[in-house]
Scaffold this active site. Structure first.
Site, PDB file in Angstrom:
ATOM      1  N   TYR A  24       0.836  -1.201   0.000  1.00 24.53           N
ATOM      2  CA  TYR A  24       0.000   0.000   0.000  1.00 24.53           C
ATOM      3  C   TYR A  24       0.874   1.255   0.000  1.00 24.53           C
ATOM      4  O   TYR A  24       0.634   2.207  -0.747  1.00 24.53           O
ATOM      5  CB  TYR A  24      -0.932  -0.006   1.215  1.00 24.53           C
ATOM      6  CG  TYR A  24      -1.643   1.316   1.430  1.00 24.53           C
ATOM      7  CD1 TYR A  24      -2.594   1.768   0.519  1.00 24.53           C
ATOM      8  CD2 TYR A  24      -1.345   2.122   2.524  1.00 24.53           C
ATOM      9  CE1 TYR A  24      -3.231   2.986   0.694  1.00 24.53           C
ATOM     10  CE2 TYR A  24      -1.984   3.351   2.705  1.00 24.53           C
ATOM     11  CZ  TYR A  24      -2.918   3.773   1.788  1.00 24.53           C
ATOM     12  OH  TYR A  24      -3.537   4.990   1.953  1.00 24.53           O
ATOM     13  N   SER A 106      -2.591  14.066   7.717  1.00 23.54           N
ATOM     14  CA  SER A 106      -3.641  13.665   6.776  1.00 23.54           C
ATOM     15  C   SER A 106      -5.017  13.698   7.440  1.00 23.54           C
ATOM     16  O   SER A 106      -5.140  13.431   8.641  1.00 23.54           O
ATOM     17  CB  SER A 106      -3.342  12.249   6.284  1.00 23.54           C
ATOM     18  OG  SER A 106      -4.474  11.699   5.639  1.00 23.54           O
ATOM     19  N   GLN A 127      -4.033  18.483   6.297  1.00 21.32           N
ATOM     20  CA  GLN A 127      -4.502  18.223   4.924  1.00 21.32           C
ATOM     21  C   GLN A 127      -5.969  17.816   4.963  1.00 21.32           C
ATOM     22  O   GLN A 127      -6.394  17.024   5.800  1.00 21.32           O
ATOM     23  CB  GLN A 127      -3.652  17.092   4.310  1.00 21.32           C
ATOM     24  CG  GLN A 127      -4.140  16.618   2.945  1.00 21.32           C
ATOM     25  CD  GLN A 127      -5.062  15.411   3.044  1.00 21.32           C
ATOM     26  OE1 GLN A 127      -4.956  14.624   3.971  1.00 21.32           O
ATOM     27  NE2 GLN A 127      -5.976  15.282   2.092  1.00 21.32           N
ATOM     28  N   TYR A 129      -9.357  16.331   2.884  1.00 18.22           N
ATOM     29  CA  TYR A 129     -10.096  15.755   1.759  1.00 18.22           C
ATOM     30  C   TYR A 129     -11.506  16.269   1.887  1.00 18.22           C
ATOM     31  O   TYR A 129     -12.053  16.315   2.992  1.00 18.22           O
ATOM     32  CB  TYR A 129     -10.111  14.222   1.831  1.00 18.22           C
ATOM     33  CG  TYR A 129      -8.856  13.553   1.326  1.00 18.22           C
ATOM     34  CD1 TYR A 129      -8.369  13.815   0.050  1.00 18.22           C
ATOM     35  CD2 TYR A 129      -8.162  12.638   2.111  1.00 18.22           C
ATOM     36  CE1 TYR A 129      -7.221  13.183  -0.418  1.00 18.22           C
ATOM     37  CE2 TYR A 129      -7.014  12.006   1.645  1.00 18.22           C
ATOM     38  CZ  TYR A 129      -6.558  12.291   0.379  1.00 18.22           C
ATOM     39  OH  TYR A 129      -5.420  11.669  -0.090  1.00 18.22           O
ATOM     40  N   THR A 155      -6.361  18.689  -0.767  1.00 17.86           N
ATOM     41  CA  THR A 155      -5.859  17.797  -1.824  1.00 17.86           C
ATOM     42  C   THR A 155      -6.847  17.777  -2.976  1.00 17.86           C
ATOM     43  O   THR A 155      -8.020  17.455  -2.791  1.00 17.86           O
ATOM     44  CB  THR A 155      -5.620  16.388  -1.251  1.00 17.86           C
ATOM     45  OG1 THR A 155      -4.624  16.512  -0.234  1.00 17.86           O
ATOM     46  CG2 THR A 155      -5.144  15.416  -2.308  1.00 17.86           C
ATOM     47  N   ARG A 164      -5.084   0.813  -7.711  1.00 15.40           N
ATOM     48  CA  ARG A 164      -3.710   0.392  -7.398  1.00 15.40           C
ATOM     49  C   ARG A 164      -3.697  -1.131  -7.408  1.00 15.40           C
ATOM     50  O   ARG A 164      -4.270  -1.770  -6.528  1.00 15.40           O
ATOM     51  CB  ARG A 164      -3.284   0.971  -6.057  1.00 15.40           C
ATOM     52  CG  ARG A 164      -3.327   2.499  -6.107  1.00 15.40           C
ATOM     53  CD  ARG A 164      -3.038   3.190  -4.808  1.00 15.40           C
ATOM     54  NE  ARG A 164      -3.432   4.591  -4.917  1.00 15.40           N
ATOM     55  CZ  ARG A 164      -3.878   5.332  -3.906  1.00 15.40           C
ATOM     56  NH1 ARG A 164      -3.951   4.823  -2.688  1.00 15.40           N
ATOM     57  NH2 ARG A 164      -4.231   6.592  -4.104  1.00 15.40           N
ATOM     58  N   LYS A 254      -3.066  21.143  -3.019  1.00 12.01           N
ATOM     59  CA  LYS A 254      -2.069  20.076  -3.216  1.00 12.01           C
ATOM     60  C   LYS A 254      -2.506  19.164  -4.344  1.00 12.01           C
ATOM     61  O   LYS A 254      -3.594  18.580  -4.279  1.00 12.01           O
ATOM     62  CB  LYS A 254      -1.927  19.274  -1.915  1.00 12.01           C
ATOM     63  CG  LYS A 254      -1.040  18.048  -2.030  1.00 12.01           C
ATOM     64  CD  LYS A 254      -0.853  17.372  -0.683  1.00 12.01           C
ATOM     65  CE  LYS A 254       0.040  16.159  -0.771  1.00 12.01           C
ATOM     66  NZ  LYS A 254      -0.606  14.990  -1.386  1.00 12.01           N
ATOM     67  N   HIS A 278       0.607  13.047  -6.388  1.00  8.88           N
ATOM     68  CA  HIS A 278       0.245  12.121  -5.316  1.00  8.88           C
ATOM     69  C   HIS A 278       1.226  10.944  -5.274  1.00  8.88           C
ATOM     70  O   HIS A 278       0.832   9.813  -4.968  1.00  8.88           O
ATOM     71  CB  HIS A 278      -1.195  11.625  -5.523  1.00  8.88           C
ATOM     72  CG  HIS A 278      -1.994  11.474  -4.258  1.00  8.88           C
ATOM     73  ND1 HIS A 278      -2.899  12.409  -3.826  1.00  8.88           N
ATOM     74  CD2 HIS A 278      -2.017  10.496  -3.318  1.00  8.88           C
ATOM     75  CE1 HIS A 278      -3.458  11.989  -2.690  1.00  8.88           C
ATOM     76  NE2 HIS A 278      -2.937  10.840  -2.356  1.00  8.88           N
ATOM     77  N   ARG A 281       0.291   7.938  -7.445  1.00 10.71           N
ATOM     78  CA  ARG A 281      -0.764   7.052  -6.937  1.00 10.71           C
ATOM     79  C   ARG A 281      -2.125   7.368  -7.538  1.00 10.71           C
ATOM     80  O   ARG A 281      -3.107   6.706  -7.218  1.00 10.71           O
ATOM     81  CB  ARG A 281      -0.841   7.172  -5.401  1.00 10.71           C
ATOM     82  CG  ARG A 281       0.409   6.696  -4.720  1.00 10.71           C
ATOM     83  CD  ARG A 281       0.495   7.140  -3.273  1.00 10.71           C
ATOM     84  NE  ARG A 281      -0.383   6.447  -2.363  1.00 10.71           N
ATOM     85  CZ  ARG A 281      -0.137   5.249  -1.828  1.00 10.71           C
ATOM     86  NH1 ARG A 281       0.970   4.609  -2.143  1.00 10.71           N
ATOM     87  NH2 ARG A 281      -0.981   4.709  -0.980  1.00 10.71           N
TER      88      ARG A 281
HETATM   89  C1  LIG Z   1       0.861   5.522   1.809  1.00  9.64           C
HETATM   90  C2  LIG Z   1       0.509   6.903   1.310  1.00  9.64           C
HETATM   91  C3  LIG Z   1      -0.625   7.532   1.807  1.00  9.64           C
HETATM   92  C4  LIG Z   1      -0.926   8.813   1.365  1.00  9.64           C
HETATM   93  N1  LIG Z   1      -2.020   9.456   1.908  1.00  9.64           N
HETATM   94  C5  LIG Z   1      -2.281  10.727   1.556  1.00  9.64           C
HETATM   95  C6  LIG Z   1      -3.328  11.455   2.190  1.00  9.64           C
HETATM   96  O1  LIG Z   1      -3.995  10.954   3.077  1.00  9.64           O
HETATM   97  N2  LIG Z   1      -3.556  12.720   1.762  1.00  9.64           N
HETATM   98  C7  LIG Z   1      -2.821  13.308   0.764  1.00  9.64           C
HETATM   99  O2  LIG Z   1      -3.054  14.452   0.411  1.00  9.64           O
HETATM  100  N3  LIG Z   1      -1.805  12.648   0.175  1.00  9.64           N
HETATM  101  C8  LIG Z   1      -1.505  11.387   0.556  1.00  9.64           C
HETATM  102  N4  LIG Z   1      -0.449  10.741  -0.021  1.00  9.64           N
HETATM  103  C9  LIG Z   1       0.385  11.438  -1.013  1.00  9.64           C
HETATM  104  C10 LIG Z   1       1.530  12.185  -0.313  1.00  9.64           C
HETATM  105  O3  LIG Z   1       1.058  13.273   0.422  1.00  9.64           O
HETATM  106  C11 LIG Z   1       2.549  12.707  -1.323  1.00  9.64           C
HETATM  107  O4  LIG Z   1       1.906  13.497  -2.281  1.00  9.64           O
HETATM  108  C12 LIG Z   1       3.337  11.610  -2.016  1.00  9.64           C
HETATM  109  O5  LIG Z   1       3.600  10.539  -1.136  1.00  9.64           O
HETATM  110  C13 LIG Z   1       4.646  12.169  -2.531  1.00  9.64           C
HETATM  111  O6  LIG Z   1       5.378  11.211  -3.224  1.00  9.64           O
HETATM  112  P1  LIG Z   1       6.574  10.371  -2.571  1.00  9.64           P
HETATM  113  O7  LIG Z   1       5.924   9.313  -1.764  1.00  9.64           O
HETATM  114  O8  LIG Z   1       7.285   9.843  -3.755  1.00  9.64           O
HETATM  115  O9  LIG Z   1       7.394  11.313  -1.707  1.00  9.64           O
HETATM  116  C14 LIG Z   1      -0.119   9.459   0.409  1.00  9.64           C
HETATM  117  C15 LIG Z   1       1.017   8.819  -0.064  1.00  9.64           C
HETATM  118  C16 LIG Z   1       1.345   7.553   0.377  1.00  9.64           C
HETATM  119  C17 LIG Z   1       2.611   6.905  -0.130  1.00  9.64           C
END
Ligand SMILES: Cc1cc2nc3c(=O)[nH]c(=O)nc-3n(C[C@H](O)[C@H](O)[C@H](O)COP(=O)(O)O)c2cc1C
Length: 385
Positions: A24, A106, A127, A129, A155, A164, A254, A278, A281
């Protein structure tokens, strides 16, 4: 193992977490092309070795959205961090505060914002949602205000959750059958240290910020269905106007990748943007953030703070992003791996690794102040290969 770099923390995290959790964190959307591009494009940017330029005194300190930062790095919002280590957000926020790095919590954190606020000295970033129930949104914003939060990150790159494949394969998403639960149970049993730390010592397991709108007993495996039902895909610029009106503190959008969206964000009163996909993702096939950054930064033209995330794995990556127009970066997986690997001390270690890497790289680039980095530190001024 002594962790030398973020990659080592990732390997430790892989050993420590049940597979469905590690995948994940580690995975991205669809074929994961954008996720790979984020890292590859950053690492593909060659930098210029300069010599004989007194680098005995190097400054990494800066200011990000009104907060002093010991280096231009903040922790990105990462959901479910309470599952990577016990009370994960508390541990990470404490480590970040001690290192002088802003922590962005988050919406879907394990701990509540009140719990984390009670554990640190200064307010952190939050952050958001957009959830369909706007009454709940009002209440959440009131709570954020009461917790002294001044920087709110909305976000905007997740109107729907992307697909995914790794989560489907591990049964994290949609795996409701008996076989899937047995598989997950076996995974938990294979990771007793994690099971004790998070499962036993990390209680309670509710998502503290959204517990009020989540049916009791939703659990980890119902979480993704809850997201699909409750995140609001109808959000438009009108909702940004609503939020801008409602929220007195700084507002950051974001998930911006296009210059015209960056301009619209500034026009809508955003104080900052995060150039982000993101972490690869969401929209697979989207450009890497480092390749999108220069045009977005040009479009903003100093009217708002520009942060960048997605793909940052080293201190040198941070400098590459600053050179191409970011005021600072956020790291997501880097701190999630670190927390999973070693808890709060892992996050401290990760930030120390980035700091050291930045310091050495600055000296070898012949630079002394991160606030003054520009394209001149890049070979061919940073044209991507
Ligand atoms: C496991 C995971 C959970 C995430 N959950 C959120 C979230 O709850 N809210 C959000 O805005 N971004 C979330 N993100 C995105 C991160 O804020 C960020 O944009 C991203 O991880 C940056 O890329 P990097 O992992 O390569 O540093 C998540 C990323 C990951 C890996």
């Amino acid at each position: 193992m002594n962790c030398a770099d973020v990659g080592d923390l990732r390997l430790l995290a892989r050993r420590r977490l049940p597979r469905f959790l590690f995948e994940y964190v580690d995975g991205g959307a669809f074929a994961e092309q954008t996720m790979r591009r984020n890292v590859d494009d950053l690492q593909g940017i060659a930098v210029r070795q300069r010599i004989l330029k007194d680098v005995s005194d190097i400054n990494l300190g800066t200011e990000l959205l009104g907060d002093a930062a010991a280096m231009p790095v903040a922790l990105a919002p990462v959901g479910l961090a309470g599952l990577y280590a016990r009370r994960g957000e508390v541990q990470a926020a404490r480590a970040a505060e001690a290192a002088g790095a802003p922590f962005c919590m988050s919406t879907v954190a394990g701990c509540s914002m009140e719990e984390v606020r009670g554990a640190v000295q200064r307010p952190f970033w939050f952050q958001l949602y957009m959830i369909r129930d706007r009454g709940f949104m009002h209440a959440l914003l009131d709570r954020a205000e009461a917790a002294g939060i001044t920087n709110l990150f909305l976000t905007v790159d997740l109107p729907v959750s992307s697909t995914r494949y790794r989560d489907i394969r591990t049964g994290l998403a949609g795996g409701r059958g008996a076989l899937a639960s047995i598989g997950r149970m076996l995974e938990v049993m294979r990771h007793p240290a994690w099971a004790f730390d998070v499962g036993v010592m990390g209680r309670p397991h509710a998502l503290g910020n959204v517990a009020g709108v989540m049916p009791p007993g939703t659990g980890l495996f119902g979480f993704f269905e809850w997201v699909a039902r409750n995140y609001d895909p109808s959000v438009t610029w009108n909702d940004i106007a609503w939020l801008r009106e409602r929220w007195r503190g700084r507002l950051v959008l974001k998930g911006v990748l296009e210059p015209e969206d960056a301009q619209a964000a500034v026009a809508a009163g955003a104080d900052g943007i995060v150039v982000s996909n993101h972490g690869g993702r969401q929209l697979d096939g989207a450009p890497s953030t480092i390749s999108a950054l220069p045009a977005v930064a040009d479009a903003v033209a100093g009217r708002a703070t520009v942060l960048m995330d997605s793909g940052i794995r080293s201190g040198l990556d941070v400098l590459r992003a600053l050179a191409l127009g970011a005021d600072g970066v956020m790291v997501g997986r880097a701190w999630a791996y670190a927390l999973a690997a070693q808890g709060g001390p892992g996050v401290t270690r990760m930030l120390e690794i980035l700091r050291q890497e930045m310091k050495v790289a600055m000296a070898l680039l012949g630079e002394t102040d991160v606030r003054k980095l520009g394209r001149e530190i890049l070979v061919n001024r940073g044209t991507l290969p």
